[in-house]
Design a protein around this motif. Structure first.
Motif, mmCIF file in Angstrom:
data_model
loop_
_atom_site.group_PDB
_atom_site.id
_atom_site.type_symbol
_atom_site.label_atom_id
_atom_site.label_comp_id
_atom_site.label_asym_id
_atom_site.label_seq_id
_atom_site.Cartn_x
_atom_site.Cartn_y
_atom_site.Cartn_z
ATOM 1 N N GLY A 75 0.818 -1.201 0.000
ATOM 2 C CA GLY A 75 0.000 0.000 0.000
ATOM 3 C C GLY A 75 0.853 1.252 0.000
ATOM 4 N N ALA A 76 0.300 2.359 -0.450
ATOM 5 C CA ALA A 76 1.023 3.630 -0.475
ATOM 6 C C ALA A 76 1.301 4.098 0.959
ATOM 7 C CB ALA A 76 0.194 4.679 -1.214
ATOM 8 N N PRO A 77 2.434 4.810 1.170
ATOM 9 C CA PRO A 77 3.485 5.094 0.196
ATOM 10 C C PRO A 77 4.324 3.857 -0.109
ATOM 11 C CG PRO A 77 4.123 5.920 2.351
ATOM 12 C CD PRO A 77 2.715 5.409 2.491
ATOM 13 N N GLU A 78 5.085 3.935 -1.194
ATOM 14 C CA GLU A 78 5.795 2.766 -1.691
ATOM 15 C C GLU A 78 7.167 2.590 -1.063
ATOM 16 O OE1 GLU A 78 5.826 3.137 -5.889
ATOM 17 O OE2 GLU A 78 3.678 2.748 -6.106
ATOM 18 N N ARG A 79 7.480 3.357 -0.043
ATOM 19 C CA ARG A 79 8.757 3.229 0.666
ATOM 20 C C ARG A 79 8.488 3.003 2.146
ATOM 21 N NH1 ARG A 79 13.446 5.565 -1.348
ATOM 22 N NH2 ARG A 79 13.954 6.254 0.751
ATOM 23 N N LEU A 80 9.457 2.403 2.822
ATOM 24 C CA LEU A 80 9.388 2.284 4.268
ATOM 25 C C LEU A 80 10.036 3.492 4.931
ATOM 26 C CD1 LEU A 80 10.261 -1.500 4.764
ATOM 27 C CD2 LEU A 80 8.011 -0.436 4.574
ATOM 28 N N SER A 81 11.180 3.920 4.400
ATOM 29 C CA SER A 81 11.843 5.089 4.964
ATOM 30 C C SER A 81 11.077 6.347 4.563
ATOM 31 C CB SER A 81 13.295 5.174 4.478
ATOM 32 O OG SER A 81 13.350 5.218 3.066
ATOM 33 N N ALA A 82 11.139 7.349 5.433
ATOM 34 C CA ALA A 82 10.443 8.601 5.167
ATOM 35 C C ALA A 82 11.278 9.450 4.224
ATOM 36 C CB ALA A 82 10.196 9.356 6.478
ATOM 37 N N SER A 83 10.707 9.842 3.112
ATOM 38 C CA SER A 83 11.438 10.644 2.137
ATOM 39 C C SER A 83 11.417 12.109 2.547
ATOM 40 C CB SER A 83 10.811 10.489 0.749
ATOM 41 O OG SER A 83 9.454 10.900 0.772
ATOM 42 N N GLY A 84 12.353 12.872 1.998
ATOM 43 C CA GLY A 84 12.389 14.305 2.261
ATOM 44 C C GLY A 84 13.043 14.689 3.566
ATOM 45 N N HIS A 85 13.721 13.735 4.237
ATOM 46 C CA HIS A 85 14.386 14.038 5.494
ATOM 47 C C HIS A 85 15.832 13.542 5.423
ATOM 48 C CE1 HIS A 85 10.483 15.063 7.142
ATOM 49 N NE2 HIS A 85 10.024 13.905 6.739
ATOM 50 N N PRO A 86 16.677 14.195 4.623
ATOM 51 C CA PRO A 86 18.065 13.739 4.472
ATOM 52 C C PRO A 86 18.847 13.881 5.768
ATOM 53 C CG PRO A 86 17.769 15.919 3.500
ATOM 54 C CD PRO A 86 16.404 15.426 3.863
ATOM 55 N N ASP A 190 16.296 10.266 20.257
ATOM 56 C CA ASP A 190 17.670 10.719 20.441
ATOM 57 C C ASP A 190 18.325 11.119 19.121
ATOM 58 O OD1 ASP A 190 17.348 10.198 23.102
ATOM 59 O OD2 ASP A 190 18.576 8.372 23.128
ATOM 60 N N ALA A 191 17.976 10.419 18.042
ATOM 61 C CA ALA A 191 18.595 10.680 16.748
ATOM 62 C C ALA A 191 17.886 11.782 15.970
ATOM 63 C CB ALA A 191 18.620 9.404 15.915
ATOM 64 N N GLY A 192 16.721 12.216 16.437
ATOM 65 C CA GLY A 192 15.935 13.178 15.676
ATOM 66 C C GLY A 192 15.436 12.575 14.383
ATOM 67 N N ALA A 193 15.118 11.285 14.423
ATOM 68 C CA ALA A 193 14.727 10.545 13.225
ATOM 69 C C ALA A 193 13.218 10.313 13.206
ATOM 70 C CB ALA A 193 15.455 9.203 13.173
ATOM 71 N N PRO A 194 12.630 10.217 12.033
ATOM 72 C CA PRO A 194 11.199 9.919 11.946
ATOM 73 C C PRO A 194 10.909 8.463 12.261
ATOM 74 C CG PRO A 194 12.146 10.025 9.750
ATOM 75 C CD PRO A 194 13.233 10.436 10.694
ATOM 76 N N VAL A 195 9.701 8.199 12.727
ATOM 77 C CA VAL A 195 9.208 6.848 12.971
ATOM 78 C C VAL A 195 8.144 6.551 11.914
ATOM 79 C CG1 VAL A 195 7.961 5.337 14.564
ATOM 80 C CG2 VAL A 195 9.649 6.978 15.451
ATOM 81 N N ARG A 196 8.287 5.427 11.231
ATOM 82 C CA ARG A 196 7.299 5.043 10.201
ATOM 83 C C ARG A 196 6.529 3.807 10.681
ATOM 84 N NH1 ARG A 196 5.306 7.102 5.361
ATOM 85 N NH2 ARG A 196 7.274 7.076 4.202
ATOM 86 N N PRO A 242 4.704 9.275 8.597
ATOM 87 C CA PRO A 242 5.783 9.269 9.596
ATOM 88 C C PRO A 242 5.415 10.082 10.832
ATOM 89 C CG PRO A 242 6.379 10.638 7.717
ATOM 90 C CD PRO A 242 5.118 9.928 7.345
ATOM 91 N N LEU A 243 6.006 9.711 11.952
ATOM 92 C CA LEU A 243 5.783 10.382 13.230
ATOM 93 C C LEU A 243 7.087 11.014 13.698
ATOM 94 C CD1 LEU A 243 3.918 7.438 15.013
ATOM 95 C CD2 LEU A 243 2.840 9.392 13.867
ATOM 96 N N TRP A 244 6.972 12.148 14.389
ATOM 97 C CA TRP A 244 8.126 12.824 14.956
ATOM 98 C C TRP A 244 7.849 13.118 16.423
ATOM 99 C CZ3 TRP A 244 12.463 14.063 11.987
ATOM 100 C CH2 TRP A 244 12.322 13.887 10.612
#
Length: 270
Positions: A75-86, A190-196, A242-244
């Motif tokens: 199902g959409a979106p087609e990625r597991l990692s959150a895009s747009g957050h380099p 701690d990493a400031g990373a998104p949760v998917r 994604p969650l922050w």
């Protein structure tokens, strides 16, 4: 198991929750699927270090599903990692039903996997898991080791690598089973990373199925036979927004709501 461990697990569903698949494929088709799976795993093993290439790993994961006759629905979106957050990876958190979950998720997007150390000792699967960069943990370790493990995983996320985690820590027969352990969500904070959040669901003939569930002390061979024998078994993977956040309690609760809400919607639509 140490009851004080942050990695301690719930007992999960009993083995009696697993239903034999109906309908089943003929014996000739079952034999063909076993042969196809053997060929696919042999080819993957022969790739050596090349298996870690994202495109190669995605292709081999889909080939395993195809060999077993398991339909795949992403199902959409087609990625597991959150895009747009380099700059950081994504903490991918999914419900846990089966050993097949990992294969289905890698078929969407190859990410690093956090797994119990026992997986590294499984025949065939263990060597393959190490080659693709799986991170192994001792779930019954002392609580005093938790800060170090959280720091190590947070560093992986900071380095730009996305990591797949099953916060329920054990397998359940349906998407809605089990609580989400909070400790792992601290790594994203701690990493400031998104949760998917991601929902994994199995259906057979259009209805929810427990045929793929791997529960209790079941033998892996028995579970593999049940999956390979199932006719029209499909696995669906649905990635949510994604969650922050900086509070692991809030992140864990929000992730579980997203996963179970999708499960409830699918059940209502069936």
């Amino acid at each position: 198991m140490n009851a004080m461990s942050p990695w301690s697990i719930d007992p999960g569903c009993p083995a009696s929750c697993v239903a034999e698949p109906e309908p089943r494929v003929p014996l000739a088709e079952l034999a063909r699927r076993y042969a196809a799976l053997t060929y696919t795993l042999t080819r993957a093993t022969a790739r050596g270090g090349r298996l870690a290439d994202p495109g190669t790993l995605r292709g081999e994961a889909r080939a395993v599903l195809g060999a077993l006759g398991v339909g795949f629905e992403a199902g959409a979106p087609e990625r597991l990692s959150a895009s747009g957050h380099p700059g950081t990876g994504t903490l991918v958190v999914a419900n846990h039903i089966s050993w097949l979950d990992v294969i289905a998720l890698l078929a969407v997007e190859p990410v690093s996997v956090l797994a119990k150390r026992e997986v590294g000792r499984w025949p065939v699967i263990g060597p393959l898991a190490r080659r693709v960069g799986t991170h192994f943990i001792d779930r019954d370790g002392s609580p005093r080791h938790l800060p170090r493990r959280v720091a190590e995983l947070a560093e992986v996320l900071r380095g730009g690598t996305s990591v797949l985690v099953f916060p329920q820590a054990t397998t359940w027969c349906s998407e809605a089973g089990g609580r989400f352990r909070r400790a792992v969500f601290q790594t994203a904070a701690d990493a400031g990373a998104p949760v998917r959040p991601v929902t994994v669901a199995y259906r057979q003939g259009g209805a929810a199925s427990t045929a793929a569930a791997f529960l209790g002390e079941e033998d892996f061979t028995a579970s593999l036979r049940r999956v390979a024998a199932a006719r029209a078994l499909t696995v669906g993977v649905t990635a949510h927004a994604p969650l922050w956040g900086t509070d692991r309690r809030t992140l864990a609760a929000a992730a579980r709501r997203a996963v179970t809400r999708a499960a409830d919607s699918a059940t209502a639509a069936a």
